[in-house]
Design an enzyme around this catalytic site. Structure first.
Site, short mmCIF file in Angstrom:
data_model
loop_
_atom_site.label_atom_id
_atom_site.label_comp_id
_atom_site.label_asym_id
_atom_site.label_seq_id
_atom_site.Cartn_x
_atom_site.Cartn_y
_atom_site.Cartn_z
N SER A 249 -11.05 28.20 95.62
CA SER A 249 -11.08 26.81 96.11
C SER A 249 -10.11 26.55 97.25
CB SER A 249 -10.75 25.86 94.96
OG SER A 249 -9.39 25.99 94.60
N GLU B 50 5.55 52.43 69.32
CA GLU B 50 5.05 52.04 68.01
C GLU B 50 3.53 52.23 67.97
OE1 GLU B 50 5.54 48.14 65.05
OE2 GLU B 50 6.03 47.99 67.18
N LYS C 112 8.00 51.10 58.29
CA LYS C 112 8.69 49.95 58.87
C LYS C 112 9.10 48.98 57.77
CE LYS C 112 8.10 46.74 62.80
NZ LYS C 112 7.15 46.30 63.85
N CYS D 289 10.83 48.49 66.51
CA CYS D 289 10.55 47.24 67.19
C CYS D 289 11.24 46.03 66.55
CB CYS D 289 9.04 47.02 67.29
SG CYS D 289 8.58 45.81 68.56
#
Length: 768
Positions: free
Chosen positions: A388, A67, A136, A203
């Site tokens: 750490s 896309e 789309k 999509c």
């Protein structure tokens, strides 16, 4: 519809070869994963061109891509700029000006403006001409997606069957002059080839209840291509696979799925997994994460006869198809099936179960790929990490180490194109023109600097773990003490002069003291201030060192300079609770674990220690989480400080975000889910005589505590370091979890409703 049936039937001169080719009907088709980058028009075009060349070399007659592949998916507000659309057409014109589209139907994703309306489109090309533009229909507009900010869904009249008539799109001059075309069709259509029909969905359309592939397949479309921009989220791929499987399991047909793969400039990592499915079975699958090649073409040979047989034998489906609405066809004088002689030498791609990574592999491969893409595209020298020795910073260090492992693996086993690209990226990042890493630890020593930033409250165990981890991954490790910085700030505060406000200077308290167990608000205020200045000193020192360490350590190998990107390492649960200091060492350039929960991080440490040869990580995973701001590890524990466990936080966060629950609904859900005999962490807000007694009261107090702390700390979310998106309940304030940062933490009506529910349940049980 006799005309429509005639379009479906492959015409032939009547000779025997043509007749036999109808029986076989093999087509070789290509989909792909592309590592695109938002607004990188030149690079994006090169990757598109490479994918088409590879598809043609494999003998494919059709190629689909991700896309918005021309621009990159994550251009965001740049989609509102006319320049973006103009440059997209320039890229498309470059494709049309070459011979790349000769003999192959190409489906390209890009934005298109029609009648002053912007659409997210597929542009179909063949033989140096534009076949049509397919906008789309259903836009992604939730979670991380905001497509309706930039695009408009193509209008479909709900009172009419099908997808409506096609309109005429007027091509821009740069394309008109190349193709000689003035207009092309725009709308929802199928490409009617000489031997089959092919159409598209994009999509989000796949995820919708009335997905276009349903109507398309009922109308005889045999091949459907889906160009996607789908990002990674832990354990999400199974959903995507189920949807693609379902698209062909009931309706039959060929389904090609394409996707981006990589970081294209933001918090999201697109996780590829291009696929080809036939009649509910996976016949080809690309990688989700593996490899660092920017172009991955997935080829499948499919039998259209199998599709026709599958559909025709499903009588109920045929009954629906016989009365289905007609989808407009755009005819092309082109066959997608192989020549008969080639079909005799070919066979359909064999089905195989889709491959899925474990969650631990996803954590290892997704964020490490994101880190590599970000580093090589940022132009910086490497990463700096305050280490750490705890679970979070150790997880981040492990991800950088895995990034280095993958880079070296690609240099040894990648394609020739990928090896060349990755080596060039390594040399550009390290500023060493002739450098080739002999192993991954050597590379880690060039791109990662860590520092143990000790205070008087730091313990020997965390210091030792940090040093051992650095040794095992090969990074450049340092240590400093921040006590001097903290003392300097305290002395500066003590020297403060008061000039106005009615307060006498001599009456001002100037010497805050740290109390191990603060007894009242005054002592708690001092404690928090002294803890916070430790944390913020680490942030200041981290950025100072990130700028200076390349200069300080390069020696004679390079004098190119540059600086490091600072890595943060706060997990998603701490962010949700607000259990961190604003602008402390979690304030960084990037955070690869900011979307991962504490439970998954612990499991990842165990996995990486076992599977990636970093043994000390198992020791880190076994240690109790501690901030070490008031005492060494064991003297100060995160879950005691927060008044809730990490497991409880995850459950609360899931209710709040994923299940969209307010306080009352969260209480009602968790009183059921936690009714398994578990002990809940004691509240730090309701103690002594006020402490909850019954189980319902304990759950109610836990829910109140969570919403209270999230509300008073919500302002911190506005400054969260950009983090890799991995978890569905992330509190990322930038785009995923949008809420006001000034909230009423009393939740008067909401908490009253919880109390009423507790009382009602108590009365129903006959308790006094």
């Amino acid at each position: 519809n006799p005309h429509r049936e005639a379009q479906r039937r492959p015409p032939g001169p009547g000779d025997k070869a043509a007749g036999r080719s109808v029986m076989s009907s093999l087509a070789r088709l290509a989909t792909c994963n592309l590592n695109q980058w938002a607004m990188d028009f030149r690079g994006n075009l090169e990757r598109i061109e490479a994918s088409i060349r590879e598809a043609k070399a494999a003998g494919c007659t059709f190629r689909t891509g991700p896309e918005l592949e021309v621009t990159g998916y994550s251009c965001e507000d740049s989609f509102l700029e006319a320049d973006t659309l103009a440059h997209a057409w320039e890229s498309l014109a470059a494709l049309l000006a070459s011979d790349l589209t000769d003999g192959i139907l190409c489906d390209i994703g890009m934005p298109v403006m029609h009648r002053n309306v912007s659409y997210n489109c597929r542009v179909v090309l063949l033989n140096r001409r534009v076949v049509g533009v397919r906008p789309k229909v259903c836009l992604a507009n939730d979670g991380n997606y905001r497509e309706m900010r930039y695009f408009t869904p193509w209008f479909i009249d709900p009172t009419s069957p099908g997808y409506g008539a096609l309109e005429q799109y007027y091509l821009p001059r740069i394309v008109r002059e190349l193709t000689g075309q003035r207009t092309v069709p725009i709308g929802i259509f199928a490409v009617a080839a000489l031997d089959t029909a092919l159409a598209f969905e994009t999509c989000e359309e796949l995820f919708t209840p009335l997905a276009p592939h349903i109507a398309l397949s009922l109308d005889g479309v045999e091949i459907i291509a889906n160009g996607s921009g789908s990002h990674h989220q832990l354990r999400k791929l199974q959903t995507r696979i189920d949807l693609v499987r379902g698209a062909t399991a009931k309706a039959g047909g060929v389904y090609l799925y394409a996707n981006q793969k990589g970081c294209d400039g933001g918090r999201l990592y697109f996780d590829g997994c291009a696929m080809a499915w036939v009649n509910g079975e996976c016949v080809a699958q690309g990688s989700q994460f593996e490899g660092l090649d920017e172009v991955e073409v997935v080829v499948a040979t499919v039998s259209l006869s199998d599709v026709r047989n599958f559909r025709a034998s499903f009588i109920a489906r045929s009954s629906q198809a016989a009365s289905a609405a007609s989808i407009p066809r755009v005819e092309v004088d082109f066959a997608l099936t192989l020549p008969y002689a080639d079909q005799l030498c070919s066979a359909p791609s064999r089905p195989s179960p889709p491959r899925l990574h474990s969650a631990m592999e996803e954590i290892a491969l997704g964020p490490s790929g994101w880190l590599w893409d970000y580093l090589r595209r940022s132009g910086q020298r490497g990463y700096f990490l305050p280490l750490s020795g705890g679970a979070d910073s150790s997880s981040t260090a492990a991800l950088v180490a895995i990034m280095c492992q993958r880079v070296v693996e690609e240099l040894g086993a990648g394609s020739e194109r990928s090896r060349s690209r990755v080596l060039a990226d390594v040399r550009r990042v390290t500023k060493r023109a002739d450098y080739t890493p002999p192993d991954w630890r050597d590379l880690c020593g060039k791109v990662l600097v860590t520092c143990y930033m000790a205070s008087e409250f730091s313990g020997a165990e965390t210091r030792a773990r940090a040093a051992l981890l650095a040794e095992q991954i090969g990074c450049l490790h340092t240590s400093i003490s921040i006590d001097g910085m903290r003392s300097a700030v305290c002395e500066t505060f003590a020297a403060m002069e008061v000039h106005s406000g009615g307060v006498r200077s001599e009456a001002v308290r100037r010497r805050p003291e740290m109390k191990t167990k603060p007894r009242d608000y005054a002592e708690l205020t001092q404690n928090l201030a002294l803890q916070n200045i430790q944390a913020r000193s680490r942030m200041v020192m981290a950025y100072f060192m990130a700028q200076l360490m390349p200069w300080a350590t390069d020696g004679d190998e390079t004098t190119a300079g540059g600086s490091l990107l600072v890595l943060g390492s706060a997990n998603v649960d701490e962010a949700l609770r607000g259990y961190y200091t604003k602008y402390d060492c979690s304030a960084a350039d990037l955070n690869p674990i900011g979307g991962v929960n504490k439970r998954d991080l612990k499991a990842f440490l165990e996995w990486a220690g076992r599977e990636r040869g970093i043994g000390v990580l198992a020791r880190v995973a076994d240690a109790p989480p501690s901030a070490e701001l008031t005492g060494a590890e064991g003297a100060q524990l995160d879950e005691e400080d927060m008044g809730m466990s990490y497991d409880e936080l995850a459950a609360l966060g899931y209710c709040r975000k994923v299940e969209r629950c307010g306080p009352l609904s969260t209480f009602l859900k968790l009183r059921d889910r936690w009714a398994d005999g578990r002990a809940l962490t004691p509240s730090i807000r309701a103690r002594g005589a006020a402490a909850p007694v019954t189980f319902d009261e304990q759950v109610a107090q836990k829910v109140k505590d969570f919403y209270f702390y999230h509300a008073i700390n919500r302002h911190k979310m506005t400054t969260l370091t950009p983090s890799y998106h991995a978890e569905s309940y992330s509190p990322d304030d930038n785009r995923f979890d949008l809420r006001p940062f000034l909230q009423n933490a009393r939740f008067d009506e909401q908490f009253k409703a919880i109390d009423e529910a507790v009382a009602a349940a108590k009365a129903a049980r006959g308790e006094s």
